[in-house]
Scaffold this active site. Structure first.
Site, mmCIF file in Angstrom:
data_model
loop_
_atom_site.group_PDB
_atom_site.id
_atom_site.type_symbol
_atom_site.label_atom_id
_atom_site.label_comp_id
_atom_site.label_asym_id
_atom_site.label_seq_id
_atom_site.Cartn_x
_atom_site.Cartn_y
_atom_site.Cartn_z
ATOM 1 C CB SER A 1 -0.973 -0.012 1.180
ATOM 2 O OG SER A 1 -1.913 -1.050 0.999
ATOM 3 C CE LYS B 1 -9.091 -5.816 5.415
ATOM 4 N NZ LYS B 1 -9.160 -6.305 4.051
ATOM 5 C CD GLU C 1 -26.554 0.862 4.023
ATOM 6 O OE1 GLU C 1 -26.501 1.585 5.031
ATOM 7 O OE2 GLU C 1 -27.292 -0.139 3.934
ATOM 8 C CG ASP D 1 -11.274 -5.134 1.262
ATOM 9 O OD1 ASP D 1 -10.310 -4.526 0.759
ATOM 10 O OD2 ASP D 1 -11.233 -5.655 2.394
ATOM 11 C CB ALA E 1 -16.425 -16.912 6.754
ATOM 12 N N GLY F 1 -12.575 -11.051 7.423
ATOM 13 C CA GLY F 1 -12.843 -9.651 7.094
ATOM 14 C C GLY F 1 -12.983 -9.402 5.606
ATOM 15 C CB ALA F 2 -10.956 -10.393 2.677
ATOM 16 N N GLY G 1 -4.760 -11.201 -6.566
ATOM 17 C CA GLY G 1 -5.570 -10.062 -6.136
ATOM 18 C C GLY G 1 -4.847 -8.725 -6.182
HETATM 19 P P1 NAP Z 1 -9.034 -12.823 8.245
HETATM 20 O O1 NAP Z 1 -10.123 -11.907 8.634
HETATM 21 O O2 NAP Z 1 -7.968 -13.125 9.227
HETATM 22 O O3 NAP Z 1 -9.765 -14.215 7.791
HETATM 23 C C1 NAP Z 1 -8.981 -15.323 7.456
HETATM 24 C C2 NAP Z 1 -9.841 -16.381 6.767
HETATM 25 O O4 NAP Z 1 -8.962 -17.399 6.283
HETATM 26 C C3 NAP Z 1 -10.848 -17.084 7.683
HETATM 27 O O5 NAP Z 1 -11.978 -17.421 6.930
HETATM 28 C C4 NAP Z 1 -10.079 -18.344 8.122
HETATM 29 O O6 NAP Z 1 -10.912 -19.442 8.447
HETATM 30 C C5 NAP Z 1 -9.353 -18.665 6.835
HETATM 31 N N1 NAP Z 1 -8.133 -19.468 7.099
HETATM 32 C C6 NAP Z 1 -7.016 -19.076 7.727
HETATM 33 N N2 NAP Z 1 -6.101 -20.071 7.744
HETATM 34 C C7 NAP Z 1 -6.664 -21.123 7.087
HETATM 35 C C8 NAP Z 1 -6.226 -22.430 6.768
HETATM 36 N N3 NAP Z 1 -5.005 -22.872 7.126
HETATM 37 N N4 NAP Z 1 -7.074 -23.225 6.078
HETATM 38 C C9 NAP Z 1 -8.301 -22.804 5.711
HETATM 39 N N5 NAP Z 1 -8.781 -21.564 5.986
HETATM 40 C C10 NAP Z 1 -7.970 -20.733 6.665
HETATM 41 O O7 NAP Z 1 -8.276 -12.329 6.927
HETATM 42 P P2 NAP Z 1 -8.871 -11.398 5.770
HETATM 43 O O8 NAP Z 1 -8.659 -9.975 6.108
HETATM 44 O O9 NAP Z 1 -10.240 -11.871 5.482
HETATM 45 O O10 NAP Z 1 -7.886 -11.732 4.536
HETATM 46 C C11 NAP Z 1 -8.027 -12.928 3.801
HETATM 47 C C12 NAP Z 1 -7.130 -12.903 2.560
HETATM 48 O O11 NAP Z 1 -7.580 -11.912 1.645
HETATM 49 C C13 NAP Z 1 -5.673 -12.595 2.842
HETATM 50 O O12 NAP Z 1 -4.868 -13.355 1.986
HETATM 51 C C14 NAP Z 1 -5.550 -11.127 2.466
HETATM 52 O O13 NAP Z 1 -4.227 -10.777 2.121
HETATM 53 C C15 NAP Z 1 -6.482 -11.086 1.274
HETATM 54 N N6 NAP Z 1 -6.997 -9.741 0.967
HETATM 55 C C16 NAP Z 1 -6.644 -9.159 -0.206
HETATM 56 C C17 NAP Z 1 -7.125 -7.908 -0.513
HETATM 57 C C18 NAP Z 1 -6.737 -7.260 -1.810
HETATM 58 O O14 NAP Z 1 -6.990 -6.066 -1.958
HETATM 59 N N7 NAP Z 1 -6.192 -7.983 -2.754
HETATM 60 C C19 NAP Z 1 -7.975 -7.241 0.355
HETATM 61 C C20 NAP Z 1 -8.333 -7.887 1.525
HETATM 62 C C21 NAP Z 1 -7.830 -9.128 1.835
HETATM 63 P P3 NAP Z 1 -11.445 -19.681 9.954
HETATM 64 O O15 NAP Z 1 -12.626 -18.768 10.108
HETATM 65 O O16 NAP Z 1 -11.826 -21.113 9.969
HETATM 66 O O17 NAP Z 1 -10.322 -19.343 10.874
#
Ligand code: NAP
Length: 287
Positions: free
Chosen positions: A21, A70, A82, A106, A135, A137-138, A251
């Site tokens: 970023s 998040k 919203e 996002d 499921a 934050g993203a 992404g």
């Molecule tokens: P988060 O809130 O920490 O959520 C993590 C998610 O991944 C949960 O659903 C978790 O499942 C799952 N998870 C973690 N370890 C796992 C494993 N070993 N096997 C299966 N599922 C697993 O993270 P987030 O903010 O949502 O981010 C998720 C991804 O999106 C990251 O890679 C982030 O870099 C990416 N992202 C990219 C952008 C972009 O602009 N390109 C923007 C936002 C996010 P449980 O609920 O079972 O723990």
């Protein structure tokens, strides 16, 4: 405070050292001739509020929020847009006269990148069967805009299936469009678009998707990104290609698009995303 000092922004997360970023916002600032600084802010896992408060007290104007904060950022905001309210997750904070405004760019960022890929490769989200892995934050941020794109179905599959059910519940209404699954329920499923919104890759873990599921998809998209070409820059995408996937993307495009929308919230100017995406991809290509 020095009135001539540029406005201060940043990205808060844990970890945050990997974040691109700062480079993106430096390129946006250069492109739009806006005077600002943008830094990485590492918050202790139990110290998000204190870290944001300190940044505000030092005159900071806004923060991007990355994992795992998040949901905490949503709780911290005194006002929300919203789309952030519906998502229950915030990736952009703006500090203005005591108000902490929370937004979530996002979803709009992902949809902009999917639209770009759709134009390039001739597919549409309309009437698609979509599998959203994760499921957190993203996933929360992207689900509403995904449903708005008129797919036939969105299935949310998460390691902790209760979290997938809880997320689906937020959007209940025309409920037939939404299903919640566990990661072990995918053997007999088929989808047109598979989106990986898990952070499994960050821990070096793989999801082990069934081969037939991967092969049948028209697009496999990882919200994460890494070094190298868009189609294979993450372990998830490399595994999918080894299983026979043909159209895959990371992404990075989403990252730039969501950043452009954050920039707009802060500065009132929407920068051009595509030149910055090209520049960033170059920076991420091993020479
Ligand atoms: P988060 O809130 O920490 O959520 C993590 C998610 O991944 C949960 O659903 C978790 O499942 C799952 N998870 C973690 N370890 C796992 C494993 N070993 N096997 C299966 N599922 C697993 O993270 P987030 O903010 O949502 O981010 C998720 C991804 O999106 C990251 O890679 C982030 O870099 C990416 N992202 C990219 C952008 C972009 O602009 N390109 C923007 C936002 C996010 P449980 O609920 O079972 O723990």
């Amino acid at each position: 405070m020095n009135p001539a000092a540029p406005d201060r922004y940043g990205v808060v997360g844990n970890p945050v050292a990997h974040s691109k970023s700062p480079l993106i916002h430096a390129l946006f600032a250069e492109q739009t001739h806006e005077r600002l600084t943008y830094e990485r802010v590492l918050a202790p896992l139990s110290g998000f509020r204190e870290t944001v408060a300190a940044f505000m007290a030092q005159g900071g104007k806004g923060l991007n929020v990355t994992l795992p904060f998040k949901l905490e950022a949503h709780a911290l905001a005194t006002q929300t847009t919203e789309r952030a309210r519906v998502a229950g997750a915030v990736n952009t904070l703006r500090f203005d006269a005591g108000v902490i405004l929370g937004d979530n760019t996002d979803g709009a960022g992902l949809m902009a990148d999917l639209e770009r890929l759709g134009h390039l490769h001739g597919f549409a989200m309309q009437d698609a069967r979509v599998l959203l892995l994760g499921a957190g934050g993203a996933a929360r941020g992207v689900l509403g805009p995904l449903l708005d794109s008129a797919p036939t179905l969105v299935a949310i599959a998460n390691r902790d299936q209760a979290k997938a059910r809880a997320l689906a519940h937020v959007y209940l209404g025309p409920a037939s469009k939404l299903r919640a699954l566990g990661l072990d329920d995918l053997e007999d499923e088929r989808f047109d678009v598979i989106l990986n919104a898990t952070s499994a890759g960050h821990q070096g873990a793989t999801l082990g998707l069934p081969g037939a599921l991967v092969k049948a998809a028209s697009l496999i998209y990882d919200l994460a990104y890494g070094e190298g070409p868009a189609e294979s820059s993450t372990p998830f995408l490399r595994a999918a290609r080894a299983q026979g996937a043909t159209l895959t993307s990371d992404g990075l495009g989403m990252l730039v698009e969501q950043a452009a929308l954050s920039f707009f919230l802060w500065r009132g100017i929407l920068p051009q995303s595509q030149p910055v995406l090209l520049e960033l991809r170059k920076a991420l290509s091993p020479s």
